[in-house]
Design a protein around this motif. Structure first.
Motif, short mmCIF file in Angstrom:
data_model
loop_
_atom_site.label_atom_id
_atom_site.label_comp_id
_atom_site.label_asym_id
_atom_site.label_seq_id
_atom_site.Cartn_x
_atom_site.Cartn_y
_atom_site.Cartn_z
N ILE A 149 0.84 -1.20 0.00
CA ILE A 149 0.00 0.00 0.00
C ILE A 149 0.87 1.24 0.00
N ALA A 150 0.49 2.21 -0.81
CA ALA A 150 1.11 3.53 -0.81
C ALA A 150 0.04 4.56 -0.51
N GLN A 151 0.25 5.35 0.55
CA GLN A 151 -0.69 6.40 0.91
C GLN A 151 -0.28 7.70 0.22
N VAL A 152 -1.29 8.42 -0.30
CA VAL A 152 -1.03 9.59 -1.14
C VAL A 152 -1.81 10.79 -0.60
N ASP A 153 -1.16 11.95 -0.59
CA ASP A 153 -1.82 13.17 -0.13
C ASP A 153 -1.13 14.39 -0.73
N PHE A 154 -1.88 15.51 -0.83
CA PHE A 154 -1.34 16.78 -1.27
C PHE A 154 -1.13 17.68 -0.05
N LEU A 171 2.48 26.64 -4.22
CA LEU A 171 3.23 25.43 -4.55
C LEU A 171 2.69 24.27 -3.70
N TRP A 172 2.31 23.20 -4.38
CA TRP A 172 1.81 22.00 -3.72
C TRP A 172 2.84 20.89 -3.85
N VAL A 173 2.78 19.94 -2.96
CA VAL A 173 3.61 18.75 -3.10
C VAL A 173 2.72 17.52 -2.97
N LEU A 174 2.95 16.59 -3.87
CA LEU A 174 2.29 15.30 -3.79
C LEU A 174 3.20 14.38 -2.98
N VAL A 175 2.71 13.93 -1.84
CA VAL A 175 3.50 13.09 -0.95
C VAL A 175 3.02 11.65 -1.08
N ALA A 179 3.31 2.38 3.07
CA ALA A 179 2.76 2.10 4.40
C ALA A 179 3.65 1.17 5.20
N TYR A 180 4.33 0.25 4.56
CA TYR A 180 5.12 -0.75 5.28
C TYR A 180 6.43 -0.17 5.81
N SER A 181 7.16 0.54 4.96
CA SER A 181 8.49 1.03 5.34
C SER A 181 8.52 2.50 5.71
N ARG A 182 7.43 3.24 5.43
CA ARG A 182 7.38 4.70 5.63
C ARG A 182 8.33 5.43 4.69
N TYR A 183 8.81 4.75 3.67
CA TYR A 183 9.68 5.38 2.68
C TYR A 183 8.86 6.43 1.95
N GLN A 184 9.42 7.64 1.76
CA GLN A 184 8.63 8.78 1.31
C GLN A 184 9.18 9.38 0.03
N PHE A 185 8.26 9.84 -0.82
CA PHE A 185 8.61 10.56 -2.04
C PHE A 185 7.78 11.84 -2.10
N VAL A 186 8.41 12.96 -2.47
CA VAL A 186 7.74 14.26 -2.53
C VAL A 186 7.88 14.82 -3.94
N TRP A 187 6.75 15.19 -4.54
CA TRP A 187 6.72 15.69 -5.91
C TRP A 187 6.11 17.09 -5.92
N PRO A 188 6.90 18.16 -6.19
CA PRO A 188 6.36 19.52 -6.20
C PRO A 188 5.57 19.80 -7.49
N SER A 189 4.53 20.61 -7.35
CA SER A 189 3.70 20.94 -8.51
C SER A 189 2.91 22.21 -8.21
N PHE A 190 2.71 23.03 -9.24
CA PHE A 190 1.86 24.21 -9.09
C PHE A 190 0.39 23.86 -9.30
N GLU A 191 0.09 22.63 -9.71
CA GLU A 191 -1.28 22.24 -10.03
C GLU A 191 -1.67 21.00 -9.25
N GLN A 192 -2.99 20.83 -9.06
CA GLN A 192 -3.55 19.65 -8.42
C GLN A 192 -4.47 18.93 -9.39
N GLY A 200 3.20 12.64 -11.03
CA GLY A 200 3.88 12.47 -9.75
C GLY A 200 3.97 11.02 -9.33
N LEU A 201 2.90 10.26 -9.54
CA LEU A 201 2.91 8.84 -9.18
C LEU A 201 3.90 8.06 -10.03
#
Length: 281
Positions: A149-154, A171-175, A179-192, A200-201
């Protein structure tokens, strides 16, 4: 009551989950379709026959839909129609601060309004039409397997100058948090937008080196067309993305940040540090 007719994309999603090894009960819970409806489509697929481990082609989906949806819709009973004419009255009795018991409502309808419908019909009517005694859905939070599982939020980072528009924009970031490792990726974007989320995914999957099996997003408009606790409707373009990538979506409930607590807690890490104000002497 008449069953719900599904469109092609709904049927495709149903059999995509079936090919992934999900049971009819699991498919019904994940998609919001009635379990009996899912069972009818799965039963019709066996007449082709269609193997359980293979997704159907468009021609096979059309053939399955014809087998299921060609059934005549049963007429509504007279007793059901009687209850329907008093729907507002029944709903008001059940919505009172101290709601009337359904047995009392049945007596009042029979005595004061001449309704001859049985108590059993009234009970089914109240449950199906008015959500009487509808159980609160249980959200099971369990440890998942690695990459499951990967949890996704802006998250909103603040204002930033955009050279393309020559103005300051939010400026928004897609985070994306595994869920298992808490490994995180952040993707900046001016749009949603849906396009921004998909981009971003895709970048997140390259960063992680693999794709998660299920994504658990917030009810962002770029992904969710209509939020619902049991039957979430995805934006068609994003549904096409998940089907192309082989992903499954389990959206969080509205105003329920604990459903995606692991990414919710990580949004703050993407924000720039704030400097304390200098105190005047």
């Amino acid at each position: 009551m008449p069953y719900r007719e599904l469109i092609m994309v709904d049927i495709k999603e149903m059999f995509r989950r079936r090919a992934a090894g999900q049971s009819a009960r699991h498919v019904a819970r994940a998609t919001g379709f009635d379990r009996k409806t899912v069972g009818r489509y799965f039963e019709a697929a066996t007449t082709l026959p269609l193997p359980c481990d293979r997704e159907p082609t468009d021609e096979e989906i059309h053939a399955i839909a014809q087998r299921v949806q060609a059934r005549p819709v049963p007429d509504t009973s007279e007793e059901w129609k009687e209850n329907g004419t008093h729907r507002a009255r029944i709903e008001a009795w059940l919505a009172q601060p101290r709601p009337l018991k359904l047995t009392k409502i049945h007596v009042l309808l029979k005595r004061d309004h001449g309704v001859s419908a049985s108590y059993g019909t009234l009970r089914r009517f109240a449950m199906e039409e008015l959500a009487w005694r509808k159980k609160t859905p249980t959200v099971r939070v369990a440890d998942t397997e690695s990459g499951g599982i990967a949890q996704v939020d802006f998250g909103l980072m603040g204002g930033l100058f955009d050279p393309a528009t020559q103005r300051v924009r939010n400026l928004w970031v897609l985070v994306v948090t595994l869920a298992y490792s808490r490994y995180q990726f952040v993707w900046p974007s001016f749009e949603q937008t849906t396009t921004a989320v998909c981009a971003g995914l895709d970048t997140a999957w390259k960063f992680f080196g693999a794709m998660a099996r299920v994504i658990l997003p917030d009810n962002m408009k770029a992904i969710v067309l209509r939020a619902d606790e049991l039957a979430v409707v995805l934006v068609p373009a994003f549904l096409d993305y998940t089907q192309t990538r082989g992903l499954f979506v389990d959206a969080a409930r509205v105003r329920s940040p604990k459903d995606k607590a692991r990414v919710e807690n990580h949004v703050a890490y993407g924000k720039p540090p704030t400097h304390p104000r200098t105190k005047r002497r």
